[in-house]
Design a protein around this motif. Structure first.
Motif, PDB file in Angstrom:
ATOM      1  N   ALA A   1       0.679  -1.301   0.041  1.00 31.85           N
ATOM      2  CA  ALA A   1      -0.046   0.084   0.092  1.00 31.85           C
ATOM      3  C   ALA A   1       0.743   1.257   0.043  1.00 31.85           C
ATOM      4  N   ASP A   2       2.003   1.053   0.377  1.00 36.79           N
ATOM      5  CA  ASP A   2       2.889   2.279   0.118  1.00 36.79           C
ATOM      6  C   ASP A   2       3.337   2.565  -1.104  1.00 36.79           C
ATOM      7  N   LEU A   3       3.179   1.527  -1.852  1.00 31.56           N
ATOM      8  CA  LEU A   3       3.504   1.734  -3.505  1.00 31.56           C
ATOM      9  C   LEU A   3       2.090   1.976  -4.067  1.00 31.56           C
ATOM     10  N   ALA A   4       0.989   1.487  -3.996  1.00 30.38           N
ATOM     11  CA  ALA A   4      -0.115   1.778  -4.671  1.00 30.38           C
ATOM     12  C   ALA A   4      -1.312   1.457  -3.945  1.00 30.38           C
ATOM     13  N   ASP A   5      -2.349   1.816  -3.792  1.00 22.76           N
ATOM     14  CA  ASP A   5      -3.454   1.516  -3.113  1.00 22.76           C
ATOM     15  C   ASP A   5      -3.932   0.031  -3.553  1.00 22.76           C
ATOM     16  N   VAL A   6      -4.249  -0.331  -2.061  1.00 23.75           N
ATOM     17  CA  VAL A   6      -4.611  -1.990  -2.097  1.00 23.75           C
ATOM     18  C   VAL A   6      -6.263  -2.077  -2.052  1.00 23.75           C
ATOM     19  N   VAL A   7      -6.954  -2.825  -2.966  1.00 24.42           N
ATOM     20  CA  VAL A   7      -8.153  -3.058  -2.858  1.00 24.42           C
ATOM     21  C   VAL A   7      -8.622  -4.221  -2.611  1.00 24.42           C
ATOM     22  N   MET A   8      -9.356  -4.618  -1.417  1.00 29.26           N
ATOM     23  CA  MET A   8      -9.650  -6.237  -1.173  1.00 29.26           C
ATOM     24  C   MET A   8     -10.804  -6.510  -0.831  1.00 29.26           C
ATOM     25  N   PRO A   9     -11.585  -7.024  -1.776  1.00 27.65           N
ATOM     26  CA  PRO A   9     -13.118  -7.621  -1.241  1.00 27.65           C
ATOM     27  C   PRO A   9     -12.468  -8.921  -0.205  1.00 27.65           C
ATOM     28  N   VAL A  10     -13.170  -8.643   1.026  1.00 27.93           N
ATOM     29  CA  VAL A  10     -12.704  -9.530   1.958  1.00 27.93           C
ATOM     30  C   VAL A  10     -13.888 -10.814   2.018  1.00 27.93           C
ATOM     31  N   HIS A  11     -13.217 -11.917   2.135  1.00 29.79           N
ATOM     32  CA  HIS A  11     -13.979 -13.080   2.156  1.00 29.79           C
ATOM     33  C   HIS A  11     -14.490 -13.472   3.650  1.00 29.79           C
ATOM     34  N   PRO A  12     -15.656 -13.835   3.645  1.00 27.86           N
ATOM     35  CA  PRO A  12     -16.131 -14.090   5.030  1.00 27.86           C
ATOM     36  C   PRO A  12     -15.345 -14.798   6.094  1.00 27.86           C
ATOM     37  N   ARG A  13     -14.715 -15.748   5.174  1.00 27.87           N
ATOM     38  CA  ARG A  13     -13.704 -16.789   6.085  1.00 27.87           C
ATOM     39  C   ARG A  13     -12.416 -16.146   6.933  1.00 27.87           C
ATOM     40  N   GLY A  14     -12.221 -14.849   6.197  1.00 26.80           N
ATOM     41  CA  GLY A  14     -10.839 -14.443   6.537  1.00 26.80           C
ATOM     42  C   GLY A  14     -11.070 -12.951   7.502  1.00 26.80           C
ATOM     43  N   ARG A  15     -12.424 -12.494   7.259  1.00 27.25           N
ATOM     44  CA  ARG A  15     -12.637 -11.028   7.702  1.00 27.25           C
ATOM     45  C   ARG A  15     -12.009 -10.996   9.413  1.00 27.25           C
ATOM     46  N   ALA A  16     -12.520 -11.608  10.254  1.00 26.66           N
ATOM     47  CA  ALA A  16     -12.212 -11.607  11.422  1.00 26.66           C
ATOM     48  C   ALA A  16     -10.559 -11.393  11.771  1.00 26.66           C
ATOM     49  N   ALA A  17      -9.705 -12.470  11.134  1.00 25.35           N
ATOM     50  CA  ALA A  17      -8.574 -12.429  11.167  1.00 25.35           C
ATOM     51  C   ALA A  17      -7.770 -11.204  10.776  1.00 25.35           C
ATOM     52  N   PHE A  18      -8.220 -10.734   9.604  1.00 23.92           N
ATOM     53  CA  PHE A  18      -7.595  -9.569   8.863  1.00 23.92           C
ATOM     54  C   PHE A  18      -7.927  -8.118   9.820  1.00 23.92           C
ATOM     55  N   ASP A  19      -9.382  -8.104  10.353  1.00 24.30           N
ATOM     56  CA  ASP A  19      -9.703  -6.956  11.166  1.00 24.30           C
ATOM     57  C   ASP A  19      -8.763  -6.942  12.289  1.00 24.30           C
ATOM     58  N   ARG A  20      -8.380  -8.309  13.288  1.00 21.50           N
ATOM     59  CA  ARG A  20      -7.916  -8.110  14.213  1.00 21.50           C
ATOM     60  C   ARG A  20      -6.185  -7.968  13.916  1.00 21.50           C
ATOM     61  N   ALA A  21      -5.838  -8.136  12.822  1.00 22.20           N
ATOM     62  CA  ALA A  21      -4.468  -7.709  12.514  1.00 22.20           C
ATOM     63  C   ALA A  21      -4.236  -6.403  11.995  1.00 22.20           C
ATOM     64  N   GLY A  22      -5.436  -5.726  11.810  1.00 24.48           N
ATOM     65  CA  GLY A  22      -5.302  -4.143  11.611  1.00 24.48           C
ATOM     66  C   GLY A  22      -5.037  -4.071  10.057  1.00 24.48           C
ATOM     67  N   LEU A  23      -5.647  -4.756   8.923  1.00 29.95           N
ATOM     68  CA  LEU A  23      -5.380  -4.520   7.758  1.00 29.95           C
ATOM     69  C   LEU A  23      -5.869  -3.216   7.235  1.00 29.95           C
ATOM     70  N   GLY A  24      -7.170  -2.843   7.635  1.00 30.81           N
ATOM     71  CA  GLY A  24      -7.539  -1.596   7.316  1.00 30.81           C
ATOM     72  C   GLY A  24      -6.883  -0.452   8.118  1.00 30.81           C
ATOM     73  N   GLY A  25      -5.905  -0.423   8.740  1.00 32.16           N
ATOM     74  CA  GLY A  25      -5.236   0.625   9.254  1.00 32.16           C
ATOM     75  C   GLY A  25      -4.516   1.243   8.710  1.00 32.16           C
ATOM     76  N   HIS A  26      -4.031   0.959   7.241  1.00 29.67           N
ATOM     77  CA  HIS A  26      -3.254   1.768   6.532  1.00 29.67           C
ATOM     78  C   HIS A  26      -4.114   2.701   5.661  1.00 29.67           C
ATOM     79  N   PRO A  27      -3.943   3.954   5.528  1.00 31.84           N
ATOM     80  CA  PRO A  27      -4.760   4.957   4.954  1.00 31.84           C
ATOM     81  C   PRO A  27      -5.098   4.343   3.104  1.00 31.84           C
ATOM     82  N   ARG A  28      -4.104   3.514   2.781  1.00 34.90           N
ATOM     83  CA  ARG A  28      -4.166   3.370   1.470  1.00 34.90           C
ATOM     84  C   ARG A  28      -4.802   1.766   1.218  1.00 34.90           C
ATOM     85  N   VAL A  29      -5.337   1.235   1.948  1.00 35.25           N
ATOM     86  CA  VAL A  29      -5.929  -0.060   1.918  1.00 35.25           C
ATOM     87  C   VAL A  29      -7.647   0.077   2.162  1.00 35.25           C
TER      88      VAL A  29
END
Length: 370
Positions: free
Chosen positions: A236-264
């Motif tokens: 995301a430091d290089l280019a915006d990352v756009v990610m449709p989040v599969h229900p299976r991994g949503r909670a894990a990615f949320d806990r790890a702070g994936l959405g904390g980067h302004p370009r994610v």
């Protein structure tokens, strides 16, 4: 092993069993081609993917007929889900007495339907047979191997798949190289994948990296997810990352702070048309999905597959796909963004990925069951 003789006195109806997004995309051209031949057929949706965004929307997008039945099995452990699938499918097949059951891909619905049909003496046809990652830690690999052994007809998407089936003792007269019906669907809908319209509707930037990750090896272990999120933030430091989040991994990615980067940018799951439009408009794709490896091959979009292996090596030799590790991911994406390609890449489409696979499958099925 299933009997090799074609159906005789049975009702000649063909039952298609689908349960997850990739199944729908593969089944659509086969159902359509058989409809054009006047075949008596039915579609059974197991409900393995039960969220509208992962299931019903695909029927609408692809023009598939509404399923004749939805078993509504839902999620669960592999054992619990497969058992529930088998119970529901046994009842369905017993009542319908189909002449043949057609299964797709490698999900739990696929192997459950093959097991039930084989035990009831109903011939089985497997679309996308012979794919092998040779990684038995992947549930899909077990499903593929078992399904192929039980299948009377094995429809292969690529030459190496034919070779795998031969090495496993599958008789040559059961194997048909037909190409890839998922690509039939892609090519039939090319004019509907409007990346510019999707970008405007969702407020996406001109240049972005699309990501889709859901496999257990990438999303089940918290430490693995944390490392992966750190790499995605580097991207995301290089280019915006756009990610449709599969229900299976949503909670894990949320806990790890994936959405904390302004370009994610995290999205809800997308329907087929929107997802492929997102892929088509991307500067690069990061994925662990088998189908996305195939779609990017035809669309010409650089694909970085976060896996140590792939059951679709034809996408490496004839496409834009590259296997990468988590540690190498940012560098590989940077290379793709700069427009640099692997020197071994071949600028050609895999054989028979021409949009006519569904018709080839329908021709074999009607000859065989007639």
């Amino acid at each position: 092993m299933a009997a090799s003789a074609p159906p005789g006195s049975r009702d000649t109806a063909i039952v298609h069993v689908v349960g997850a997004r990739p199944n729908f995309v593969k089944a659509a051209p086969v159902v359509s081609a058989l409809r054009g031949r006047g075949a008596h057929q039915a579609v059974v949706h197991t409900g393995q993917h039960y969220d509208d965004r992962m299931s019903a929307v695909f029927f609408r997008d692809l023009g598939l007929p509404e399923p004749d039945v939805d078993l509504g099995v839902g999620s669960g452990s592999h054992a619990a889900q497969t058992a529930a699938l088998m119970v529901g499918l046994e009842k369905e097949f017993t009542e319908r007495a189909p002449g043949a059951v057609v299964v797709y891909g490698d999900v739990n619905s696929t192997v459950a339907a093959a097991l039930v049909a084989a035990k009831l003496g109903i011939p089985v046809a497997h679309v996308e047979a012979g794919l092998r990652s040779f990684d038995n830690t992947m549930p899909e690999e077990i499903n593929r191997r078992v399904t192929d052994q039980l299948s009377d007809l094995c429809f292969a998407t690529s030459p190496e798949a034919v070779g795998h089936l031969a090495n496993e003792g599958i008789a040559p007269d059961r194997v048909h190289l037909v190409g890839n019906p998922m690509i039939d669907t892609l090519l039939a809908n090319l004019d509907r994948f409007d990346a510019d319209a999707l970008r405007a509707r969702l407020g996406l930037p001109e240049r972005y990296v699309a990501a889709t990750l859901h496999r257990p090896a990438n999303v089940d272990d918290p430490d693995t997810v944390a490392r992966l999120v750190a790499r995605l933030h580097e991207i995301a430091d290089l280019a915006d990352v756009v990610m449709p989040v599969h229900p299976r991994g949503r909670a894990a990615f949320d806990r790890a702070g994936l959405g904390g980067h302004p370009r994610v940018r995290l999205l809800e799951p997308l329907g087929y048309l929107d997802f492929v439009a997102l892929t088509r408009g991307a500067a690069a794709v990061v994925t662990d999905s088998g189908g996305v490896q195939e779609e990017t091959t035809v669309l010409g979009v650089p694909c970085l597959t976060l896996r140590p292996n792939t059951e679709r090596p034809v996408t490496l030799t004839h496409g834009t796909n590259q296997l990468v590790t988590e540690a190498d991911l940012p560098q590989a994406v940077a290379k793709a963004l700069d427009g640099r390609r692997d020197a071994t890449a071949v600028d050609s489409t895999p054989p028979l990925w021409d949009g006519r696979s569904g018709e080839r499958i329908a021709a074999v099925l009607t000859r065989w069951s007639g």
